[in-house]
Design an enzyme around this catalytic site. Sequence first.
Site: not given
Length: 473
Positions: A22, A24-26, A29, A44, A136, A155
């Site tokens: 996958g 992500g923004g930063f 993986v 990651k 969060r 995460d």
Amino acid sequence: MSRRLPSTPPNLPGFAFVSVLGSGGFADVYLYEQNMPRRLVAVKVLLAEVVTDDLRQMFQAEANLMAQLSSHPSILTVYQASVAADGRPYLVMEYCSASLGQRYRAVQLPLAEVLSVGVRIASAVETAHRQGVLHRDIKPSNILTTAYGHPVLSDFGIAATLGEAESSDAVGLSIPWSAPEVLHDEVSGTVASEVWSLGATVYSLLAGRSPFEVPGGDNGSGALMARIDRAKLAPTGRTDVPKSLEQVLARSMSRRPSDRQANALEFIRDLQSVEEELGLTQTPIEVAVDDWALATAVDVEERTRVSGVHGTGDAGRRRRRPRTAPRSAALPGADSRADDLGMSGSRTSRPGSRRLAWGVSLVSVALVVLVGVGAYAVIQGARSIPVVTDVQGTATDGGVTFSWNDPGLQTADAYVVTVDDEMLPPQREASITVTAGDGDRVCASVAVTRDGRSGASSAERCVDVSVAVDQGS
């Protein structure tokens, strides 16, 4: 916004690239196979184009946080962290083949499974909170499933310590599962906002959609935020979800943080109460014991139990159907270590055995002292817990109502009511009504629980339903 292509996987010594998992923004993986020990792992990797000192520190913080917490059975395990030859930091983690984010929209998850997942993930969150860490970003897609079907929280990329959260800059967030105060930038995260996210996640797993999503309607960011701000939660729409669970979720997503469960542990107990109501085996709480000496002095099973196993009671009392009570897991690190310690098999006497015996004796003395200190702490703590002294009982139509005055509860305190030798789930209300029939004699006592410890119980109050006469015992 178009989805970007994953970056080229790095060459990692001791690992063989398998596939992309996958993006992500930063970070991306990837699935790798580790050579020794041989196993599949998720890696990651931070994107080269976004690597800055700040992001590197955030990535390192995630590695440290997850390593600190990953011994928890419901938190994703981190194996190692390093920097690849091309300068990209990476994190080697336990490989999980699926996430609940892929399932809950496709199929209706069984109610029992959702309750169990809720207890386990909330246990992970409570454990993190006790170590000063906020996640969060609690949401279904961050709940992965191990090869054995166990849910784990993943995460911690935007996690922050409880102290830092009040003053940290804005972070990425997932709107459908974020509390109103977070969306308004009043806080970047608190225990109360995590309780909201836990409730929103459990709701999503039940309903197949996020709590304030309208099927076929406008579910853009602005519309979602407006509905979340009003906090008028619609029922899940499932006929097998009891009203009590709908109320638990509605409370967790109250507009005012003070109206929610005080912490993740209270949310867990509410879910366990629903499990008990439905006749399901209660999912045990997975929260580490803070102090082993304290745990030795206090029965751990009592610290994690919502409903105790009751006795037969007096002959004149009602017979109640026994309810399943959870068996608490062993203390962390309490599993057998005989082989590791070289204690398996017989040993012959050696010249140093006398010194060893003295050493064992000294250690034994030290253990007795520590346990004594723990027991003293428990006794002193129990003395500071307020005691209910004025329980009143009244026979009503079809039941008995017991009530009492607040002896001085603090925010996280709760009442534990024992009715006919059966301990009921903790509650904040200063009254309780139990069903009873003509000829029944119902007896109750009340104690206050604080920080996992219970204070002294009140004098037992009994009510004879047949003649509706209140008498103290």
